[in-house]
Each structure stands twice: as structure tokens, then as C-alpha cells.
Design a protein around this motif. Structure first.
Motif: not given
Length: 374
Positions: A201-206, A209-212, A237-249, A280-284
Motif C-alpha cells: 500500500l502507498l498513498s500520494g499524488d503525482t 515530494s510524495t515519492g511515488l 491523476q490516475e493515468p499519471a500514477v499508472a505511468e509512474i509505476a510503469e516507468a519504475a518497472g 514521501a519527503t514532504r515536511t507535512a
């Protein structure tokens, strides 16, 4: 004589953030339940809304201000009259009347809260209007707030470097919702959400700083082939998250992207998580890390000042100073965590033990003591 703590509950009628709305509700409930003898809690909400929808059981009164939220936010930023009045005012955010007042003779006091420093550290992640408003309100807090609450010690130190707050900063952490637990119908809820059983499980956006990207890279490097669920993804942002996943393998077929979930659905999702990865590396304040700790879900997180404050020894902290190596480091940790039942159980126990350190009732006690001290 009755002492009234007036709590800003704008997020309950005109929310700008699901996590801030939840935090406002949980704190208000805890303040009511923990009110000292002779003290009551009153809610303050913007005009142009149904004040009844903001009611938390036990409030002595709900005061509706004449100005709608947008106009009220502008008036607060400018220090213009709002009709809110004085007394003991506590804001779970920066949304409060930060104006000159006399605490000594009139008993007026105003306390605000800062959960997130993106306006200063990652302004591109917010609208220009939101950045300007938050910065202006912190400046007003430096001039007029009797205290400013930060949820971690590292955030408190950072706040002191951003504004002349001196010893007025107090540390009061948030928590998972009171009674946060896996619901009895958790399997049915996951089916309704069309989610598999047993996933990372992860949580975040594109935003970076969320580090997806790092999280997905770690999952790919780990060699585990479990499904991956990502929650709290803004609509669109769902398609963009899927693209980030694909790019990471991580193939898109393994990735299940969902948005903000209500408390019960979120608990059901955490109930089937094999591990929660928090790159995530956010100061939050890391709300979802608190959810994981509360439910005893193994936590693997970026080694940041905020995560060190919150997680302490309740999870596995990963060095992310070398961005190129961070994915492999997360992968090694995830492989260890899921490689044996013993390792998973050890992390689960560590998470559960640390999760017990956070509660809204404790936060409310600290808020009451803070106002009594003032």
C-alpha cells in the motif's frame, strides 16, 4: 462561571482537504469528551453554509459567521472585521482571526495549527492563491497568535525558522480517528472498491515530494509480485500514477489506484495491506503513516525528520539522500519485510506499539492545558 473554548470548524462545512476535515472533527470530539469541569466547547463556521451539518455531538453552540468561506478567508488574511469575536479561540488550521487582542485584561486568546509546510518548501504543489494565503496567515500568526501548534518537533523547529514565533510554538501531534479499526465487513468493502487481497500500500499524488516514483522503484527492486494499491490520488491523476509505476518497472496491471476514502473504507484497505510504503519527503504530518501504525501494518518509510519524529522505532526508515539508490534501498527493506513471516510479524508489533503513542484524547488534553497556561 463557564469557560468556553471556541473551535474553528470551517473544514466541516466547507472543506478544502479531507485530512483537515477529519482532523478538525476528531479534535472537536476529543475536546468535548475531555473538557474540564466548568468548560464547554463552541463551534464557529463560515456563513453561507448549513451550520447544522457541522455539528459535532456535545457542542454547546454553533456560531455561524456572516461571511461565506471565501470572503471570510480574505478578511482573515487582511485582518479585517469578521464578526467572529473574541474569547478562547482554537483553530485546527491557520483559519482564525489573527488580530490584535488583549489576553491579559479581556481573556482573549488565539491558537492556530500548521500541519504542512508545502507553501514554503514546495509552493509549486499548491495554487498561487493557497500559497499566498498560508504565508500571509503565518505572518499574522507571528504578530498576533498566542501560540502556534505544530504536530512534530522537527516541524516546530522549521516553523521557528520561517517566522518569529519564539517560545510560542507547541508540539501536539494528530492521530488516526478515534476507534480506527478494521471493520467487520472489510472483505465486502474491498470488493466494493474492486481491490485484491494482500497488497503493498502507498498513498500520494503525482508531485515529486510524495515519492511515488521511489516507492514504485522499491517495489520493482524487491522482487515481490504482490498487487500494489495507491490511495488518496486526486481525481484525474490516475493515468499519471499508472505511468509512474510503469516507468519504475511495476506493470500497470498490478496497480490499483483509488482516491480519498472514508474512514471505514480506509481501515478496510489497511486491513489487507502486507506493508505500507511511505517514501514521501514532504515536511507535512504523515496521516497515513499514523493509520498504518494504529492498525499494526508494517511501515517502510523515508528517513526524514518528520518520519523520525512520528515513527521512531515503529518501522523501517530508509536513507533517501542518494535519490538514485533510494529505490534499491526500499526494495531491500520490502524484500526483508515480506520475505518471512517472522520479519513481517516483528514490524507489525513495532508498528502497533508505536501507534499506541498517538490519540486524539491526548491531543485534546494538551490543547486544554495550553489554553489554561495562556
Amino acid at each position: 462561571m463557564v469557560a468556553t473554548l471556541r473551535v474553528m470548524l470551517d473544514q466541516l462545512v466547507a472543506p478544502t482537504s479531507p485530512v483537515l476535515a477529519e482532523a478538525s472533527r476528531e479534535l472537536a470530539r476529543a475536546l468535548i469528551d475531555g473538557a474540564p469541569s466548568g468548560c464547554v466547547v463552541e463551534g464557529i463556521v463560515p456563513g453561507g453554509t448549513d451550520a447544522e451539518s457541522s455539528v459535532v455531538a456535545g457542542l454547546a453552540d454553533v456560531r455561524r459567521v456572516g461571511l461565506p468561506r471565501r470572503e471570510l478567508a480574505t478578511a482573515l488574511q487582511l485582518g479585517a472585521p469578521t464578526g467572529i469575536g473574541g474569547g478562547m479561540i482554537h483553530a485546527p488550521t491557520l483559519f482564525a482571526p489573527l488580530v490584535k487582542h488583549d489576553r491579559t485584561h479581556d481573556g482573549d486568546q488565539t491558537v492556530v495549527t500548521v500541519w504542512d509546510l508545502r507553501a514554503w518548501e514546495a509552493p509549486d504543489e499548491l495554487s498561487r492563491l493557497a500559497v499566498g494565503w498560508q504565508k500571509a496567515m503565518l505572518k499574522r500568526a507571528a504578530r498576533h497568535a498566542d501560540a502556534v501548534v505544530a504536530p512534530t518537533h522537527s516541524m516546530a523547529e522549521r516553523l521557528r525558522s520561517l517566522a518569529k514565533l519564539g517560545d510560542r510554538v507547541r508540539v501536539i501531534a494528530g492521530a488516526a480517528p478515534a476507534g480506527f479499526a478494521v471493520p467487520t465487513d472489510d472483505i465486502g468493502r474491498r470488493r466494493e472498491l474492486d481491490l485484491p487481497e494482500g497488497f503493498v500500500l502507498l498513498s500520494g499524488d503525482t508531485h515529486a515530494s510524495t515519492g511515488l516514483a521511489t516507492g514504485f522503484a522499491g517495489i520493482a527492486a524487491s522482487g515481490v509480485d504482490h498487487p500494489v494499491v495507491v490511495i488518496d490520488v486526486p481525481e484525474g491523476q490516475e493515468p499519471a500514477v499508472a505511468e509512474i509505476a510503469e516507468a519504475a518497472g511495476v506493470p500497470e496491471r498490478r496497480v490499483h489506484v483509488r482516491g480519498s476514502l472514508d474512514t471505514a473504507d480506509r481501515a478496510a484497505v489497511f486491513g489487507a495491506a502486507l506493508a505500507f510504503v511511505a517514501p514521501a519527503t514532504r515536511t507535512a504530518f504523515p496521516w497515513r503513516v499514523l493509520d498504518a501504525l494504529t492498525l499494526g501494518v508494517p511501515v517502510i518509510a523515508a528517513d526524514t525528520a518528520v518520519h523520525r519524529d512520528v515513527i521512531a522505532d515503529g518501522g523501517d526508515l530508509i536513507d533517501v539522500t542518494d535519490a538514485a539508490a533510494a529505490g534499491d534501498a526500499f526494495g531491500d527493506a520490502l524484500s526483508r519485510a515480506l520475505g518471512s513471516t517472522q520479519a513481517a510479524e516483528r514490524l507489525a508489533v513495532m508498528a502497533d506499539d508505536r501507534g499506541r503513542a498517538f490519540s486524539w484524547s491526548e491531543a485534546a488534553d494538551k490543547v486544554w492545558h495550553l489554553h489554561a497556561e495562556l
